[in-house]
Design an enzyme around this catalytic site. Sequence first.
Site, PDB file in Angstrom:
ATOM      1  N   ASP A  31      21.942  80.129  -6.753  1.00 64.15           N
ATOM      2  CA  ASP A  31      21.478  81.133  -5.654  1.00 64.15           C
ATOM      3  C   ASP A  31      19.998  82.221  -6.096  1.00 64.15           C
ATOM      4  OD1 ASP A  31      21.000  80.136  -2.556  1.00 64.15           O
ATOM      5  OD2 ASP A  31      20.102  82.155  -3.189  1.00 64.15           O
ATOM      6  N   PHE A 154      23.627  63.399   3.204  1.00 61.41           N
ATOM      7  CA  PHE A 154      23.647  62.337   4.907  1.00 61.41           C
ATOM      8  C   PHE A 154      24.659  62.966   5.739  1.00 61.41           C
ATOM      9  CE2 PHE A 154      21.035  58.814   4.685  1.00 61.41           C
ATOM     10  CZ  PHE A 154      21.185  58.996   3.217  1.00 61.41           C
ATOM     11  N   LEU A 155      24.732  64.603   5.390  1.00 64.08           N
ATOM     12  CA  LEU A 155      26.110  65.916   6.029  1.00 64.08           C
ATOM     13  C   LEU A 155      25.732  66.138   6.944  1.00 64.08           C
ATOM     14  CD1 LEU A 155      26.606  67.960   2.041  1.00 64.08           C
ATOM     15  CD2 LEU A 155      27.404  65.348   3.278  1.00 64.08           C
ATOM     16  N   PHE A 251      26.134  58.232  18.301  1.00 60.21           N
ATOM     17  CA  PHE A 251      24.422  59.095  18.782  1.00 60.21           C
ATOM     18  C   PHE A 251      24.272  58.184  20.623  1.00 60.21           C
ATOM     19  CE2 PHE A 251      24.083  61.866  15.999  1.00 60.21           C
ATOM     20  CZ  PHE A 251      24.681  61.884  14.657  1.00 60.21           C
ATOM     21  N   ALA A 254      24.283  61.357  25.938  1.00 57.01           N
ATOM     22  CA  ALA A 254      23.000  62.695  26.808  1.00 57.01           C
ATOM     23  C   ALA A 254      23.691  63.972  26.637  1.00 57.01           C
ATOM     24  CB  ALA A 254      22.839  61.709  27.997  1.00 57.01           C
ATOM     25  N   CYS A 262      18.188  69.551  10.935  1.00 61.92           N
ATOM     26  CA  CYS A 262      17.874  68.546  10.260  1.00 61.92           C
ATOM     27  C   CYS A 262      16.845  67.554  11.454  1.00 61.92           C
ATOM     28  CB  CYS A 262      18.401  67.777   9.662  1.00 61.92           C
ATOM     29  SG  CYS A 262      19.434  68.622   8.088  1.00 61.92           S
TER      30      CYS A 262
HETATM   31  C1  UDX Z   1      22.119  65.389  11.031  1.00 67.74           C
HETATM   32  C2  UDX Z   1      22.725  63.851  10.258  1.00 67.74           C
HETATM   33  O1  UDX Z   1      23.827  63.531  11.509  1.00 67.74           O
HETATM   34  C3  UDX Z   1      23.417  63.668   9.243  1.00 67.74           C
HETATM   35  O2  UDX Z   1      23.071  62.484   8.574  1.00 67.74           O
HETATM   36  C4  UDX Z   1      21.708  64.605   8.260  1.00 67.74           C
HETATM   37  O3  UDX Z   1      22.098  64.571   6.937  1.00 67.74           O
HETATM   38  C5  UDX Z   1      21.747  65.790   8.783  1.00 67.74           C
HETATM   39  O4  UDX Z   1      21.225  65.953   9.937  1.00 67.74           O
HETATM   40  P1  UDX Z   1      23.018  67.536  11.588  1.00 67.74           P
HETATM   41  O5  UDX Z   1      21.607  67.543  11.995  1.00 67.74           O
HETATM   42  O6  UDX Z   1      23.618  68.167  10.770  1.00 67.74           O
HETATM   43  O7  UDX Z   1      23.332  65.831  11.296  1.00 67.74           O
HETATM   44  O8  UDX Z   1      24.058  67.344  13.156  1.00 67.74           O
HETATM   45  P2  UDX Z   1      24.344  65.352  14.105  1.00 67.74           P
HETATM   46  O9  UDX Z   1      25.668  65.721  14.172  1.00 67.74           O
HETATM   47  O10 UDX Z   1      23.546  64.501  13.809  1.00 67.74           O
HETATM   48  O11 UDX Z   1      24.133  66.241  15.635  1.00 67.74           O
HETATM   49  C6  UDX Z   1      22.440  66.472  15.739  1.00 67.74           C
HETATM   50  C7  UDX Z   1      21.978  67.030  16.619  1.00 67.74           C
HETATM   51  O12 UDX Z   1      21.938  65.614  17.658  1.00 67.74           O
HETATM   52  C8  UDX Z   1      22.285  68.456  17.314  1.00 67.74           C
HETATM   53  O13 UDX Z   1      22.008  69.286  18.103  1.00 67.74           O
HETATM   54  C9  UDX Z   1      23.627  67.539  18.347  1.00 67.74           C
HETATM   55  O14 UDX Z   1      23.958  67.999  19.796  1.00 67.74           O
HETATM   56  C10 UDX Z   1      22.699  66.342  19.208  1.00 67.74           C
HETATM   57  N1  UDX Z   1      23.203  64.997  19.238  1.00 67.74           N
HETATM   58  C11 UDX Z   1      24.102  64.769  19.188  1.00 67.74           C
HETATM   59  C12 UDX Z   1      22.893  64.820  20.293  1.00 67.74           C
HETATM   60  O15 UDX Z   1      22.363  65.002  21.504  1.00 67.74           O
HETATM   61  N2  UDX Z   1      23.773  63.826  21.605  1.00 67.74           N
HETATM   62  C13 UDX Z   1      24.541  62.841  20.239  1.00 67.74           C
HETATM   63  O16 UDX Z   1      25.223  61.938  20.512  1.00 67.74           O
HETATM   64  C14 UDX Z   1      24.606  63.415  18.700  1.00 67.74           C
END
Ligand code: UDX
Length: 452
Positions: A31, A154-155, A251, A254, A262
């Site tokens: 880095d 996809f983390l 997912f 609500a 992301c």
């Molecule tokens: C996401 C993708 O899941 C991951 O595969 C990709 O590589 C990076 O972006 P991340 O942003 O770390 O991961 O978190 P995630 O758990 O996906 O939640 C994303 C957002 O959606 C968060 O703000 C979370 O609060 C919101 N969310 C998630 C909801 O509002 N409802 C849900 O049911 C799930």
Amino acid sequence: MKQITVVGVGYVGLVTAAAFSDLGNRVVALDISEEKIEGLRRGEMPIYEPGLEELVRRNVEAGRLTFTTTYEEALDEDSEFAFICVGTPSGVDGEADLKYVEASAKSIAEHMQAPLIVINKSTVPVGTGDWVAGIIKASQPKPIDFSVVSCPEFLREGSAIPDFMRPHRTVLGSMDREAADKVAQLHLPLRAPIVITNLRTAEMIKYASNAFLATKISFINEIANICEALGADVKEVAAGMGFDDRIGPHFLNAGLGYGGSCFPKDVKALAFMAEEMGIEPTILNSVMSTNETRRPLVVERVKEMLGGDLSGKTIGLLGLAFKPNTDDMRDAPSVDIAEGLIAGGATVRGYDPVSMEVASPMMPGVEMVDNPYDLAKGSDALVVATEWNEFKNLDLESIKASMKQPVIFDGRNIYDPDKMQMDGFVYRGLGRGYNGNGSNGMTIQEQDVETA
Ligand code: UDX
């Protein structure tokens, strides 16, 4: 033992470097931030990610993982793979800003000593793989064989290590099948399906996956609004939907909508790519506009619950991070919600188990408090902004006793409306329409399919 270079020690790069070293590879993580690298050399993590400190420590001690700030150290004649894991923030029009990818590709080209496979793990617009190949070709002091492979990440933050070690699938894209096969070899120990396709298709799989997940979230948030108006409970609607394996149970929570580093930028970038090609991304635009309604909605609802006026009221935010199990505050709903409440004349205080150090400079008007119980003291209302597990079993009796008014707005629907009512709270969630006489409560009878 394969020799891997990882460029960028952020949420993606550091997990990737530590995980690949844990699989037995020799990894050098680079880095340009002296502070981050010096900290890592002292065993201090630049980010909060469950399990990361132990994973890094174990592999540093085993001599498989080292850190550097120079490309001279990061690349030598034994280097076989170089992962680009730098940030691709949103540009002014929503397009992905690729300046860090460009700088990394140039530096890799200038310092590579032997044939190298360069792997884009950062989320990059469709076509970036070809662009990176052009940069490397133009930047090499002397021609050395290389290939570019797309290997999107996809983390999820908060579960990045299990997501790396047990992926649903590995996606690889390249115009050089042999290079893709070599990168596939690195991923064999993960024992997950490996999709190999061309560069542009691999890049698009990443954007389409994130955009679809964001679409699910905006969809269930719109259903929540309709449920609230019609007296249905969106949590139970989502549970009933989720048994259909074409929909799935995930997912469909609500709440305050999506934030983080992301979804917001990836949906915007995909819409930008479509518009660049003269295609109107109607669904993506509605996903974004639905998402943008969630935060102001919370401010309005809390104002209603406090008699239509926020001025002079004290409101506590339970949770600040954009999601639980992370300290990441990027595009966290709590920031906009705090701003809206303060604009309405309220005093806002906040508690988060992990992210307050990161949150404090982003929320100057918000007083940080050490725990949920001190947060409740004297509050006119509490707002659940992040669904940390520790909020699910709070001693609500003592919370209620210390509040000025027992008002709770549950932005993540973690509480049961009927129980909150019976416990004497003025409670609202999002989409929790119910008849209020305690008759709610979905029951599910698991049938034994063989005998059904
Ligand atoms: C996401 C993708 O899941 C991951 O595969 C990709 O590589 C990076 O972006 P991340 O942003 O770390 O991961 O978190 P995630 O758990 O996906 O939640 C994303 C957002 O959606 C968060 O703000 C979370 O609060 C919101 N969310 C998630 C909801 O509002 N409802 C849900 O049911 C799930």
